[in-house]
Design an enzyme around this catalytic site. Structure first.
Site, PDB file in Angstrom:
ATOM      1  N   ARG A 103      -7.267  -2.904  -1.796  1.00 39.58           N
ATOM      2  CA  ARG A 103      -6.830  -4.288  -1.692  1.00 39.58           C
ATOM      3  C   ARG A 103      -5.848  -4.408  -0.534  1.00 39.58           C
ATOM      4  NH1 ARG A 103      -2.962  -4.536  -7.179  1.00 39.58           N
ATOM      5  NH2 ARG A 103      -1.311  -5.596  -6.038  1.00 39.58           N
ATOM      6  N   ASN A 141      -0.634 -12.555  -3.245  1.00 37.64           N
ATOM      7  CA  ASN A 141      -0.135 -11.721  -4.342  1.00 37.64           C
ATOM      8  C   ASN A 141       0.638 -10.540  -3.772  1.00 37.64           C
ATOM      9  OD1 ASN A 141      -0.327 -11.023  -7.367  1.00 37.64           O
ATOM     10  ND2 ASN A 141      -0.943  -9.109  -6.382  1.00 37.64           N
ATOM     11  N   GLU A 142       1.889 -10.404  -4.191  1.00 36.44           N
ATOM     12  CA  GLU A 142       2.705  -9.245  -3.825  1.00 36.44           C
ATOM     13  C   GLU A 142       2.572  -8.904  -2.338  1.00 36.44           C
ATOM     14  OE1 GLU A 142       2.858  -6.828  -8.076  1.00 36.44           O
ATOM     15  OE2 GLU A 142       1.438  -6.174  -6.553  1.00 36.44           O
ATOM     16  N   GLU A 298       5.117 -10.747 -13.561  1.00 38.20           N
ATOM     17  CA  GLU A 298       4.366  -9.578 -14.021  1.00 38.20           C
ATOM     18  C   GLU A 298       5.303  -8.544 -14.622  1.00 38.20           C
ATOM     19  OE1 GLU A 298       1.752  -7.477 -11.430  1.00 38.20           O
ATOM     20  OE2 GLU A 298       0.940  -9.293 -10.512  1.00 38.20           O
ATOM     21  N   TRP A 306      -0.037   4.095 -12.536  1.00 33.31           N
ATOM     22  CA  TRP A 306       0.125   4.579 -11.172  1.00 33.31           C
ATOM     23  C   TRP A 306       1.241   5.597 -10.973  1.00 33.31           C
ATOM     24  CZ3 TRP A 306       4.940   2.641 -10.398  1.00 33.31           C
ATOM     25  CH2 TRP A 306       5.270   1.417 -11.002  1.00 33.31           C
ATOM     26  N   GLU A 346      -7.208   0.061 -12.238  1.00 33.44           N
ATOM     27  CA  GLU A 346      -6.166  -0.276 -13.217  1.00 33.44           C
ATOM     28  C   GLU A 346      -6.693  -0.305 -14.654  1.00 33.44           C
ATOM     29  OE1 GLU A 346      -3.029  -2.836 -10.574  1.00 33.44           O
ATOM     30  OE2 GLU A 346      -4.827  -3.880 -11.213  1.00 33.44           O
ATOM     31  N   LYS A 347      -7.776   0.393 -14.919  1.00 37.00           N
ATOM     32  CA  LYS A 347      -8.333   0.337 -16.279  1.00 37.00           C
ATOM     33  C   LYS A 347      -7.422   1.018 -17.301  1.00 37.00           C
ATOM     34  CE  LYS A 347     -11.469   4.310 -15.523  1.00 37.00           C
ATOM     35  NZ  LYS A 347     -11.208   4.456 -14.066  1.00 37.00           N
TER      36      LYS A 347
END
Length: 656
Positions: A103, A141-142, A298, A306, A346-347
């Site tokens: 990303r 985002n971020e 968030e 992570w 990110e699962k």
């Protein structure tokens, strides 16, 4: 009070969406961030938009009484974009390309990326600006999270344009950067490139300006998207999510462009003290727009994915960190994400609805937190804070450049000063040295290495007006160009402090920053100093403490000077944790600053927001609050009594 999280329905078959709305209502969710990473789903190819699925999701949420924080989806361009336009891809300092497959694979200054992003945002805003579900806009985002800086040719062109706007000609830049050193003098702006891979140390003034440019380039992207939303008729608040004291972006310069501050927070559950750094970040966010409530956009309901080891949150820890944010000015508590992903990087990241289902402790705590937040009274963002801690992104950038007397983590030291006040249950705002400081009893300004003339005058005026200022080593050293002012060190605040620094006296360090320490003796007690043991020329100050050992044994280490109606203290080293605590306690007592509540253990936070007392326990150990607080109120009491003047309640891991 907003409550909810990131919602990614595009990851799930449509029959799941009705179940999502049902569970959201059961949990008390009233707001979701929608479409953050949906660019590829919304736009399968250039010029081809598919909004049918998003229409249905929006309508379902609205029918369920759930508002939408609608994202512009620009944070992650789809593969078709970089295939058609490889020039949008960013590069690192060595010239290597960051490829798609993760990303944020875009160059912020790429004209093609900006065009594609603008077309996407225009289509979204024109379609949904008047949709009744939309209560807020979530831009990108971020920013900069995974791509701290881009060094591509796009960046080079934009950096030169930025420099032309900052400097009145190339000679002005040469003067500001000191380019006579190492034959770096430029004859034209076109000769300048970003600070790419080089044989040795790069020009520190150029590095500082590239940091400023990078922050401004991302801000320009945000402004572009916000202007498109407004042009399409969107009147809802517009924001983006920050990352606490994130180094690459000067959030203070961004704050005026955000209608409200939003922040992401992921303290490590395995670190028993991580709530203190979280408290600093919460105070920082509140201080960026004083008086305006912010949103915790968030956080993780449980474990993240992570870290090297991803510990789960202990029972009550999620509630403790959530209420910590509310106590410190937040009007919203949200999570990443609503439903746990089945696939992708990110699962293993936890979610409000875990894979294991609604029989889990996580889900039960989510429902309980929703009930608690719904019971809170409406409050202003005003938090009782008699102390200001000075933090400036541009100073941090300059401090952490190479080729200094000693290298250290500036943010770590700033957070340690904050923790010293936090342990003593004293409210703290985090302010810039140029802000209005007149309302604070005490201002702590650690390692203010880069200091402008205006900020120096502001600090001097604060002391003269009756304030108490505490400064520590490696302060008032360079100007805004990272250049020494003529006349040596401590040139702007010499009169206020009554001293000059003549040598920084760097102490050897290792990974813990305390390989070598010095002892500072003061009035029957002592503290350990590290990083610096500065040599002071005291001209007009009272010596309160002296170095007790080392090469400066017997020389001044801690001074005070009455200046006008106030007092300025200077410490010629950086104390360890115990020393910071002792010195802060002394300074606070001298300035008449008392704890919010006396007699609380260090692991319990006490914060007053808009006259309401919050007590948050971050330990597994229960505690008995002082009898002076009176009787506790019961969970589930009427809204006005939950945390108000008529009672109190403990939130967190081990309520009594």
């Amino acid at each position: 009070m907003y409550y909810g999280g990131d919602y990614n329905p595009e990851q799930w078959p449509e029959p799941v969406w009705d179940d999502d709305v049902r569970l959201m209502r059961a949990a008390g969710v009233n707001l979701v961030s929608l479409g953050v990473f949906a660019w590829a789903r919304i736009q399968r190819a250039e010029g081809e938009f598919d909004f049918g699925w998003l229409d249905r999701v929006m309508d379902k949420l609205h029918a369920g009484g759930i508002g939408v924080n609608l994202a512009t989806a620009t944070a992650s361009p789809p593969p078709w974009a970089s295939r058609a336009y490889p020039e949008i891809l960013p590069k690192d300092a060595s010239g290597a390309t960051y490829w798609p497959g993760s990303r944020q694979a875009y160059a912020p200054t790429s004209p093609v990326y900006r065009r594609l992003a603008a077309e996407l945002v225009t289509a979204i805003a024109e379609r949904y600006a008047s949709h009744p579900a939309v209560v807020m806009w979530h831009v990108n985002n971020e920013y900069g999270c995974h791509l701290h800086a881009d060094y591509s040719d796009n960046a080079a062109v934009a950096f030169r344009a930025w420099l032309r706007g900052r400097y009145d000609g190339i000679e002005a830049l040469n003067e500001a950067w000191g380019t006579t050193f190492w034959s770096q003098r430029y004859g034209d702006f076109e000769e300048i490139v970003p600070p790419r891979l080089a044989p040795y140390s790069l020009n520190p003034s150029g590095l500082l300006d590239f940091k400023r440019f990078t922050s401004d380039a991302l801000l320009d992207l945000y402004r572009m998207e916000k202007s498109i939303i407004r042009a399409a008729g969107g009147v809802q608040p517009v924001t983006t999510n920050f990352l606490g004291a994130f180094e690459p972006i000067d959030y203070r310069s961004w704050a005026p462009d955000l209608d409200l501050i939003a922040d992401d927070s992921y303290p490590d559950p395995a670190d028993a003290e991580s709530f203190r750094a979280a408290a600093f970040d919460r105070d920082l966010m509140r201080s960026l727009k004083p008086g305006v409530p912010w949103v915790l956009m968030e956080q993780a309901p449980d474990a993240v994915n992570w870290r090297t080891s991803n510990a789960p949150k202990a029972p009550g820890q999620m509630a403790a960190l959530s209420v910590q944010a509310v106590a410190r000015g937040a009007d919203g508590v949200m999570f990443f994400q609503w439903r746990q992903s089945r696939s992708g990087s990110e699962k293993f990241h936890s979610a409000m609805v875990p894979h294991a289902g609604t029989g889990t402790r996580t889900w039960k705590e989510i429902v309980e937190l929703g009930r608690d937040l719904a019971s809170f009274p409406r409050m202003s963002a005003d938090v009782e804070a008699p102390v200001a801690l000075v933090y400036d992104w541009q100073n941090r950038w300059a401090v952490e450049n190479s080729d200094h007397p000693v290298r250290f983590d500036h943010l770590e030291v700033v957070r340690q000063w904050h923790a010293a006040a936090h342990r003593r249950h004293v409210g703290v705002d985090v302010r810039h040295p140029g802000d209005d400081l007149s309302g604070y009893a005490v201002v702590i300004a650690p390692q203010l290495y880069l200091l402008t003339d205006a900020s120096a005058a502001n600090l001097a005026a604060y002391v003269a007006g009756g304030g108490t200022l505490l400064m520590s080593a490696f302060s008032d050293v360079v100007d805004e160009h990272d250049m020494f002012p003529l006349g040596g060190f401590t040139t702007r605040l010499a009169d206020t402090l009554g001293l000059r620094v003549t040598d920084f006296g760097a102490l050897p360090v290792d990974g813990t920053h305390d390989a070598t320490t010095v002892t500072v003796s003061l009035e029957g007690t002592s503290l350990k100093g590290r990083l610096f043991a500065e040599e002071l020329d005291v001209t007009d100050a009272t010596v309160l403490g002296r170095f007790g050992d080392g090469r400066l044994r017997g020389r001044p280490a801690l001074t005070s000077r009455v200046s006008g109606a106030g007092t300025a203290y200077y410490l010629a080293t950086v104390p360890d944790e115990e020393g910071m605590g002792a010195l802060v306690a002394r300074i606070l007592a001298g300035a008449g600053v008392r704890p919010v509540v006396d007699g609380l253990p260090e692991h319990v936070e006490a914060v007053v927001r808009d006259g309401h007392l919050f007590l948050v326990n971050h330990s597994e150990e229960p505690f008995t609050p002082p009898s002076s607080l009176g009787r506790p109120i019961e969970a589930g009491s009427e809204a006005g009594d939950v945390i108000g003047a008529y009672g109190w309640r403990v939130f967190g891991r081990a309520a009594p």
